[in-house]
Enzyme design. Structure first.
Site, PDB file in Angstrom:
ATOM      1  N   SER A 275       0.792  -1.226   0.000  1.00 23.09           N
ATOM      2  CA  SER A 275       0.000   0.000   0.000  1.00 23.09           C
ATOM      3  C   SER A 275       0.829   1.283   0.000  1.00 23.09           C
ATOM      4  CB  SER A 275      -0.960  -0.036   1.185  1.00 23.09           C
ATOM      5  OG  SER A 275      -1.875   0.992   1.080  1.00 23.09           O
ATOM      6  N   HIS A 276       0.730   2.062   1.067  1.00 19.02           N
ATOM      7  CA  HIS A 276       1.393   3.366   1.097  1.00 19.02           C
ATOM      8  C   HIS A 276       2.856   3.253   1.510  1.00 19.02           C
ATOM      9  CE1 HIS A 276      -0.049   2.436   5.086  1.00 19.02           C
ATOM     10  NE2 HIS A 276       0.914   3.204   5.554  1.00 19.02           N
TER      11      HIS A 276
ATOM     12  N   ASP B  85      -2.317   6.581  -3.363  1.00 25.17           N
ATOM     13  CA  ASP B  85      -1.188   5.838  -2.807  1.00 25.17           C
ATOM     14  C   ASP B  85      -0.778   4.650  -3.679  1.00 25.17           C
ATOM     15  OD1 ASP B  85      -3.329   4.148  -2.239  1.00 25.17           O
ATOM     16  OD2 ASP B  85      -2.464   3.449  -0.356  1.00 25.17           O
TER      17      ASP B  85
ATOM     18  N   ASP C 208      -1.349   1.416  -3.795  1.00 25.80           N
ATOM     19  CA  ASP C 208      -2.347   0.478  -4.326  1.00 25.80           C
ATOM     20  C   ASP C 208      -3.665   1.142  -4.696  1.00 25.80           C
ATOM     21  OD1 ASP C 208      -2.866   0.984  -1.634  1.00 25.80           O
ATOM     22  OD2 ASP C 208      -3.854  -0.949  -1.330  1.00 25.80           O
TER      23      ASP C 208
ATOM     24  N   ASP D 171      -5.946   2.919  -3.014  1.00 31.26           N
ATOM     25  CA  ASP D 171      -7.146   3.033  -2.178  1.00 31.26           C
ATOM     26  C   ASP D 171      -7.180   4.316  -1.363  1.00 31.26           C
ATOM     27  OD1 ASP D 171      -5.112   2.230  -0.491  1.00 31.26           O
ATOM     28  OD2 ASP D 171      -6.202   0.524   0.376  1.00 31.26           O
ATOM     29  N   ARG D 172      -6.053   5.042  -1.299  1.00 34.68           N
ATOM     30  CA  ARG D 172      -6.055   6.308  -0.557  1.00 34.68           C
ATOM     31  C   ARG D 172      -6.163   7.492  -1.498  1.00 34.68           C
ATOM     32  NH1 ARG D 172      -2.008   6.282   4.549  1.00 34.68           N
ATOM     33  NH2 ARG D 172      -2.466   4.184   5.262  1.00 34.68           N
TER      34      ARG D 172
ATOM     35  N   LYS E 295     -11.484   0.970   0.557  1.00 36.39           N
ATOM     36  CA  LYS E 295     -11.456   2.394   0.290  1.00 36.39           C
ATOM     37  C   LYS E 295     -11.019   2.590  -1.150  1.00 36.39           C
ATOM     38  CE  LYS E 295      -7.042   2.984   2.721  1.00 36.39           C
ATOM     39  NZ  LYS E 295      -6.762   1.972   3.748  1.00 36.39           N
TER      40      LYS E 295
HETATM   41  C1  VG1 Z   1      -2.779   2.695   8.484  1.00 33.81           C
HETATM   42  C2  VG1 Z   1      -3.906   3.674   8.699  1.00 33.81           C
HETATM   43  C3  VG1 Z   1      -5.242   2.975   8.618  1.00 33.81           C
HETATM   44  C4  VG1 Z   1      -5.347   2.258   7.257  1.00 33.81           C
HETATM   45  C5  VG1 Z   1      -4.166   1.337   7.069  1.00 33.81           C
HETATM   46  C6  VG1 Z   1      -4.156   0.697   5.696  1.00 33.81           C
HETATM   47  O1  VG1 Z   1      -2.800   1.711   9.500  1.00 33.81           O
HETATM   48  O2  VG1 Z   1      -3.765   4.329   9.931  1.00 33.81           O
HETATM   49  O3  VG1 Z   1      -6.270   3.913   8.783  1.00 33.81           O
HETATM   50  O4  VG1 Z   1      -6.538   1.531   7.192  1.00 33.81           O
HETATM   51  O5  VG1 Z   1      -2.945   2.051   7.226  1.00 33.81           O
HETATM   52  O6  VG1 Z   1      -4.070   1.681   4.707  1.00 33.81           O
HETATM   53  P1  VG1 Z   1      -1.826   1.764  10.766  1.00 33.81           P
HETATM   54  O7  VG1 Z   1      -2.126   0.527  11.555  1.00 33.81           O
HETATM   55  O8  VG1 Z   1      -0.444   1.872  10.252  1.00 33.81           O
HETATM   56  O9  VG1 Z   1      -2.205   3.019  11.513  1.00 33.81           O
HETATM   57  V1  VG1 Z   1      -3.267   1.379   3.212  1.00 33.81           V
HETATM   58  O10 VG1 Z   1      -3.705   2.447   2.150  1.00 33.81           O
HETATM   59  O11 VG1 Z   1      -2.613   0.123   3.595  1.00 33.81           O
HETATM   60  O12 VG1 Z   1      -4.079   0.178   2.636  1.00 33.81           O
HETATM   61 CO    CO Z   2      -3.418   1.748   0.264  1.00 37.76          CO
END
Ligand code: VG1
Ligand code: CO
Length: 541
Positions: A111-112, A275, A277, A279-280, A374
Site C-alpha cells: 500500500s502506502h 497511494d 495500491d 485506495d487512498r 477504500k
Molecule cells: C494505516 C492507517 C489505517 C489504514 C491502514 C491501511 O494503518 O492508519 O487507517 O486503514 O494504514 O491503509 P496503521 O495501523 O499503520 O495506523 V493502506 O492504504 O494500507 O491500505
Molecule cells: Co493503500
C-alpha cells in the site's frame, strides 16, 4: 512434484491490512509460499474456487503473482482472474471479486509503504464480499503459519501474465484481463460523466498525482480519455517497481510536488494524489488542503448530488481516530453513524448489512459500498462531481461546510521507527494511569473521560479489544494514541489530535495553532518527546 515440505516461519502475522514485511524477507525461500499456503488452508482450501489476483506493480509483484498462480493451480483452484502484468488497484480487485462472483482474492501490495528491493512488500487476502479478511480469518491464517508443514506448487514454467486472454495452468483456468476497464465502467455508472466532461471542456484545470503507483493507468483512462481532461493532467502516471523512489503516501509531506503546485500562483482548480495500491486519496484545492476527516464529512453532506447516491445514504461510518466532523453531518441529516477500529476490514459487515453506504478514515481513505475497500479515484470523482453540481471552488465548499457544521480542527503526528519496547512501555504506562486522569487539568484542558477503545461489531458480535487510547477533554477536544499496524521497522506511534470550533468566529486558524494546547496536554500526560528524545513528529498530516 507439487508438494514441498516446509517449516513454520516466525512473525507471519497480518496487521492492519495484510502481511507487510521488507521485500527481501518476502523473497526469502519459502516465505511467500508459506504465507500463501497458510491462507489457502485457513479458508478451507481453494479446490474448485475462483480467485482474483493482482497488485500495485511494486518490485517482486510479478514474480510473486507467478508463484501464487502455480500454487493456486496445485491447490486445485478452478479459475484465476489476474490483472495484466499482475496489476490491479485494491479497489479494482475488490470490484472484480464482486462482479465475477469470485470466492476471494489476493492483493500484492504494501500500500502506502515504499517499494523496491530495500523497501516493503505485502500480501492481503480479501473475501467473497470483496473486502479485507476480518480478524477471525487473519487470526486463523496466522495460526496456520505456525503449524505449516508443506505447501503445494505446480512444477511448471511461470505463466505468462502479460498477455490478455485465457489459458490453462494445469487444470486451472488462467484468465488475464485488462485491469482498468471494468473499474472505469463502474465509475461511469456512479458519476455524471457528461457533466464532468463539460467541466473539463470549459477549461477547469486539474492535477492528479499518481505517484508512480497503480492509479496511473486508471486515472489516464478515466480523467484524460473518458472525461477529456487535457493530456498531462495525470502526472507520475506510469507505475514503477520502486515508485520512482517516491514514498507513495498521498499526504502533504510525501506528495510535496503536488502541494507546491497547488499552493503556488496559477495553481490548477483541483488537485489529488493517491497511494501505492490506489485506495487512498488526498484532495487539494487551489491554495487549500482538505483534511481527510473533513473530506469524509463534505462527501457525506453532498453525496445526494451524485447520481450513484441520489437516493441518499444509508448511514455513515468512520474509524475511531477519524475526527467527528462526519458525526455532525450525520446528526443533522438523520443518518446512523458508526465508530469502528482502524482498518477497512471493520466496515465490511456494516456495508454488507446495508447499514452504511459511506465510510472513511483519517488516513486518507474514503469509500462507499460500491466496493468493499477504500477507493482513491472514487473519492476524487466524488469531489469533481460535487464541485460540478455546486459550481463552487474547493475553498468555497469548505467555508460553506464549516459555517454550517462548525470545524473539527484535526491533525495526526507520527513518530516513526521508535524502539518497539520503548513505544510499548510508554503506552503501557498510559494504560496504567488511564483511570486517574478524569477531572485532572492539563494546559487548561480538563479530562472528561479516558479509555482504551474496544469494539463490538454490531452485525456479528465480534469483539476487538485494545484499539487505541482515547483521552477526551471537556468541550469536545481529544487525543487518541495507538501504534501502527502497517509498519515494517520498529514501532510507529500515531497521535491523533482534535478540537471542535462551533464558529462563526475562529474557523480559519492554522490547525497546528488551533491544536497547540492539546499537543501540549498530550505531551504532559504521555511524555512522548521526553521519553523518545525526539524533537517532534516525523510526519504531520
Ligand atoms: C494505516 C492507517 C489505517 C489504514 C491502514 C491501511 O494503518 O492508519 O487507517 O486503514 O494504514 O491503509 P496503521 O495501523 O499503520 O495506523 V493502506 O492504504 O494500507 O491500505
Ligand atoms: Co493503500
Amino acid at each position: 512434484m507439487t508438494r514441498h515440505a516446509t517449516t513454520p516461519i516466525d512473525g507471519q502475522k497480518p496487521g492492519t491490512s495484510g502481511l507487510r514485511k521488507k521485500t527481501k524477507v518476502f523473497m526469502e525461500p519459502g516465505y511467500l509460499e508459506n504465507f500463501v499456503q497458510a491462507t489457502f488452508d485457513a479458508i478451507g482450501g481453494i479446490a474448485g474456487k475462483t480467485l482474483v489476483l493482482g497488485g500495485d506493480g511494486r518490485y517482486f509483484g510479478a514474480q510473486a503473482a507467478a508463484t501464487i498462480c502455480k500454487m493456486a493451480a496445485a491447490n486445485g483452484a478452478a479459475r484465476l482472474i489476474v490483472g495484466q502484468g499482475a496489476w490491479l488497484s485494491t479497489p479494482a480487485a475488490s470490484h472484480l471479486i464482486r462482479k465475477r462472483g469470485a470466492d476471494g482474492g489476493l492483493i500484492l501490495s504494501a500500500s502506502h509503504n515504499p517499494g523496491g528491493p530495500d523497501a516493503d512488500f505485502g500480501v492481503k487476502y480479501n473475501m467473497a464480499n470483496g473486502g479485507p479478511a476480518p480478524e477471525s480469518v487473519t487470526s486463523a491464517i496466522y495460526a496456520r503459519t505456525q503449524e505449516i508443514t508443506e505447501y503445494h506448487i505446480l512444477d511448471a514454467a511461470d505463466p505468462d501474465l502479460q498477455s490478455v486472454g485465457e489459458t490453462r495452468l494445469g487444470e486451472t483456468a488462467l484468465e488475464v484481463i485488462d485491469p482498468v476497464s471494468d473499474y472505469a465502467d463502474m465509475m461511469e455508472s456512479i458519476f455524471d460523466f457528461k457533466a464532468l466532461k463539460t467541466v473539463f471542456q470549459s477549461g477547469f484545470r486539474m492535477r492528479m498525482d499518481s505517484m508512480c503507483a497503480i492509479t496511473g493507468p486508471y486515472a489516464v483512462e478515466i480523467l484524460e480519455r473518458r472525461l477529456g481532461a487535457p493530456s498531462g493532467t495525470v502526472s507520475h502516471e506510469t507505475p514503477l517497481p520502486d515508485f520512482g523512489g517516491m514514498h507513495p503516501d498521498p499526504n502533504p509531506t510525501w506528495a510535496h510536488e503536488l502541494m507546491t503546485e497547488m499552493m503556488g500562483s496559477g495553481a490548477p482548480d483541483f488537485g489529488a494524489a493517491s497511494d501505492g495500491d490506489g485506495d487512498r486519496n488526498m484532495v487539494v484545492g487551489a491554495g487549500i488542503y482538505v483534511s481527510p476527516s473533513d473530506s469524509l464529512a463534505v462527501l457525506a453532506a453532498n453525496a445526494h448530488l451524485v447520481p450513484g447516491y441520489s437516493a441518499g445514504l444509508k448511514g455513515v461510518a468512520r474509524s475511531m481516530p477519524t475526527s467527528a466532523a462526519v458525526d455532525r453531518v450525520a446528526a443533522e441529516m438523520g443518518l446512523d453513524c458508526y465508530e469502528t477500529p482502524t482498518g477497512w476490514k471493520f466496515f465490511g459487515n456494516l456495508m454488507d448489512a446495508g447499514r452504511v453506504s459511506l465510510c472513511g478514515e483519517e488516513s486518507f481513505g474514503t469509500g462507499s459500498d460500491h466496493v468493499r475497500e477504500k477507493d482513491g479515484l472514487w473519492a476524487v470523482l466524488m469531489w469533481l462531481n460535487i464541485l460540478a453540481v455546486r459550481k463552487m471552488s474547493v475553498t468555497e465548499v469548505m467555508a460553506d461546510h464549516w459555517a454550517r457544521f462548525g470545524r473539527n480542527y484535526y491533525s495526526r503526528h507520527d513518530y516513526e521507527a521508535l524502539p518497539t519496547e520503548q513505544a510499548e512501555a510508554m503506552l503501557a504506562d498510559l494504560r496504567g494511569k488511564l483511570g486517574t486522569l478524569k477531572s485532572q487539568t492539563f494546559e487548561g484542558l480538563t479530562v472528561e473521560s479516558s479509555d482504551e477503545f474496544s469494539y463490538e461489531d454490531p452485525v456479528d458480535g465480534a469483539i476487538s479489544k485494545g484499539q487505541g487510547f482515547r483521552i477526551l477533554f471537556e468541550g469536545g477536544s481529544r487525543v487518541v494514541l495507538r501504534l501502527s499496524g502497517t509498519g515494517t521497522e520498529g514501532a510507529t506511534l500515531r497521535v491523533y489530535l482534535e478540537r471542535y470550533a462551533a464558529g462563526p468566529d475562529g474557523l480559519d486558524l492554522d490547525p497546528q495553532d488551533a491544536l497547540a494546547p492539546i499537543i501540549l496536554a498530550a505531551e504532559e500526560i504521555v511524555g512522548i518527546r521526553a521519553r523518545t528524545e525526539r524533537i517532534g513528529p516525523d510526519v504531520i498530516t
